[in-house]
Scaffold this motif. Structure first.
Motif, PDB file in Angstrom:
ATOM      1  N   HIS A  77       0.958  -1.293  -0.049  1.00 31.63           N
ATOM      2  CA  HIS A  77       0.133  -0.119  -0.104  1.00 31.63           C
ATOM      3  C   HIS A  77       0.804   1.323  -0.017  1.00 31.63           C
ATOM      4  CE1 HIS A  77      -4.227   1.650   1.086  1.00 31.63           C
ATOM      5  NE2 HIS A  77      -3.407   2.779   0.877  1.00 31.63           N
ATOM      6  N   HIS A  79       1.833   5.273  -2.210  1.00 28.73           N
ATOM      7  CA  HIS A  79       1.379   6.272  -2.995  1.00 28.73           C
ATOM      8  C   HIS A  79       2.792   7.025  -3.435  1.00 28.73           C
ATOM      9  CE1 HIS A  79      -2.702   5.433  -2.039  1.00 28.73           C
ATOM     10  NE2 HIS A  79      -2.334   5.498  -0.561  1.00 28.73           N
ATOM     11  N   LYS A 177      -9.467   0.060  -7.408  1.00 29.48           N
ATOM     12  CA  LYS A 177      -9.356   0.567  -5.939  1.00 29.48           C
ATOM     13  C   LYS A 177     -10.630   1.513  -5.735  1.00 29.48           C
ATOM     14  CE  LYS A 177      -7.725   2.361  -2.223  1.00 29.48           C
ATOM     15  NZ  LYS A 177      -6.682   3.400  -1.890  1.00 29.48           N
ATOM     16  N   HIS A 223      -6.924  -1.528   5.374  1.00 26.10           N
ATOM     17  CA  HIS A 223      -6.938  -0.892   6.574  1.00 26.10           C
ATOM     18  C   HIS A 223      -7.804  -1.430   7.686  1.00 26.10           C
ATOM     19  CE1 HIS A 223      -5.120   2.181   4.178  1.00 26.10           C
ATOM     20  NE2 HIS A 223      -6.396   2.419   3.359  1.00 26.10           N
ATOM     21  N   ASP A 357       1.189   2.698   3.563  1.00 28.33           N
ATOM     22  CA  ASP A 357       0.416   3.881   3.237  1.00 28.33           C
ATOM     23  C   ASP A 357       1.149   5.110   3.153  1.00 28.33           C
ATOM     24  OD1 ASP A 357      -1.973   5.006   2.229  1.00 28.33           O
ATOM     25  OD2 ASP A 357      -3.296   4.563   4.004  1.00 28.33           O
TER      26      ASP A 357
HETATM   27 ZN   LIG Z   1      -3.662   4.736   0.904  1.00 30.83          ZN
END
Ligand SMILES: [Zn+2]
Length: 462
Positions: A77, A79, A177, A223, A357
């Motif tokens: 996960h 970005h 997603k 999550h 994340d």
């Molecule tokens: Zn995320």
């Protein structure tokens, strides 16, 4: 830039030998002592007892004594900074190097953009140095949010959702997603169309959908969304607890008092029976349950990689959360229940995957991926099981288990060399002796030099 070019030059010998090294192959729970591992190009050519494996003439010899070789890590996960809209794409090579320097050789980008597909082609073609990328679709959301930087597809109707799924499949994204505000009819259309198109659905689960429907749909959940809701005395009927965006809503936190922890094993059993894999992002979501002071955040070794505009944005967010943050008791219970779910999923044979994340709220790529697997140990997993969440498990989910995620002859030579035995202490993986990928060996000193240059550039805001 010079450092990058140096790394791209094919200057090293074709064969690298890790001599007399401990190997954690991750195929099953075992440790192989005193091995020699030969790597030819981007492949593992030989794994065997050091006494038996001859090192070919001209091979680069890397001393493995007292050291351990593990498969390259996967961040399920992630970005890029530029996804937040205020960072130039020009930084992406540095960001990918922050992953590599931490031993992250595969990453799943969770809010895709066409640029990510382009970078992936360039990495695969050897024009860029970066981890093996898997790219989720642009985020599907029921409405635009975070404007002017909304980076996704607004799916208000089942028809729009179905069309968007088909387009994403055609564009080459690896999965669909979902983020927020997804209505049940839109969800049903996404799931049905994705099934027709042969593309998987991953991401958030909203209150309008709920965990039982997500399990039925086969969605891969991020999550632990909607897990706490399953502990409410009456889980159905739109009652909410603390997951997804609701961490920011002070009205959701009192529900934590009413969560029935005795239901956790049954819910975990249900999730495992449904075959659903989870990326809990514990370390990231601890942000909302553990009071992380500015001083603590500034003490993190990766803090130097945040640009001034990044610090501004996320320090504002941190201060905003201080206004809605729950009592100490509720915050602690939020953290404890999420950890209890992780432990129960593991005990019931469920599959967990590590995700940072990053770069959300002062999380940063491999640096926080290491914290994530350490948090799995705090939650009750063995160090071996925690390591599986960043190696073998993601490889299985990504469909590359025959090629990556374990150490064996013929597999990709995406490898991390650590000092000592990481199963004694997973923090040993935080500063690799070196990382091998795509036929390149990146030693510690090259990692440090490049990290210093990246920190200096980012601090200068350039
Ligand atoms: Zn995320």
């Amino acid at each position: 830039m010079l450092h990058l070019l140096a790394l791209l030059l094919p200057s090293e010998p074709e064969v690298t030998a890790f001599v007399d090294v401990r190997v954690i192959p991750m195929d099953r729970e075992r440790v192989l002592e005193h091995q020699t591992v030969l790597v030819r190009g981007d492949r593992i050519a030989r794994v065997g007892p050091a006494a038996e494996v001859a090192v070919p003439e001209g091979a680069r010899r890397i001393d493995g004594a007292g050291r351990t070789l593990v498969p390259g890590l996967t961040d399920m996960h992630a970005h890029f900074l530029c996804d937040f809209g205020f960072q130039p794409d020009a930084r992406v090579d540095d960001e990918m190097f922050l992953m590599l320097g931490n031993g992250v050789t595969t990453a799943r980008l969770m809010i895709g953009r066409p640029e990510h597909l382009q970078w992936r082609r360039e990495i695969d073609g050897g024009a860029r140095l970066g981890p093996r990328l898997f790219v989720a679709s642009p985020q599907f959301s029921g409405r635009r949010y975070g404007d002017p930087h909304f980076n996704g597809v607004e799916v208000k109707t089942p028809e729009a959702a179905a069309a968007a799924v088909r387009q994403c499949k055609k564009d080459g994204y690896d999965c669909i997603k979902l983020t927020f505000f997804i209505s049940r009819p839109v969800y049903d259309a996404v799931v049905a169309t994705a099934r027709e198109e042969g593309i998987r659905v991953v991401g958030h689960v909203g209150h309008d959908v709920g965990l039982p429907r997500a399990l039925e749909a086969g969605q891969q959940v991020e999550h632990l969304d909607e897990f706490l809701e399953m502990l409410l005395p009456e889980p159905a009927g739109g009652r909410t607890s603390v997951s997804g965006m609701s961490v920011w809503d002070p009205r959701s936190w009192p529900s934590v008092d009413h969560l029935d922890a005795s239901r956790i094993p049954a819910v975990a059993e249900q999730v495992v029976q449904a075959g659903i894999w989870n990326t809990p992002t514990l370390f990231y979501l601890d942000t909302f349950g553990v009071r992380r002071s500015r001083e603590e955040i500034q003490s993190w070794p990766w803090y130097r990689f945040f640009t001034p505009d990044y610090v501004q944005k996320f320090e504002d967010a941190r201060l905003r959360f201080l206004e809605v943050q729950p009592s100490d008791e509720r915050a602690a219970r939020f953290v404890a229940l999420r950890r209890a779910f992780v432990k129960a999923l593991w005990e019931h044979g469920g599959k967990l995957m590590a995700g940072s994340d990053a770069p959300e709220l002062f999380c940063l790529y491999g640096f926080t991926l290491h914290r994530e697997i350490q948090t799995f140990v705090e939650a009750g997993l063995t160090p071996y099981a925690a390591l599986e969440t960043a190696t073998r498990n993601p490889a299985e989910w990504l469909g590359i288990a025959g090629d990556a995620g374990t150490i064996a002859e013929g597999r990709r030579a995406d490898l991390v060399l650590a000092e000592g035995n990481p199963l004694d202490d997973l923090r040993r993986l935080e500063r690799p002796v070196g990382v091998r990928l795509r036929g390149r060996w990146i030693p510690r000193d090259a990692i440090e030099t490049r990290f210093d240059a990246i920190a200096a550039a980012f601090q200068a805001g350039s």
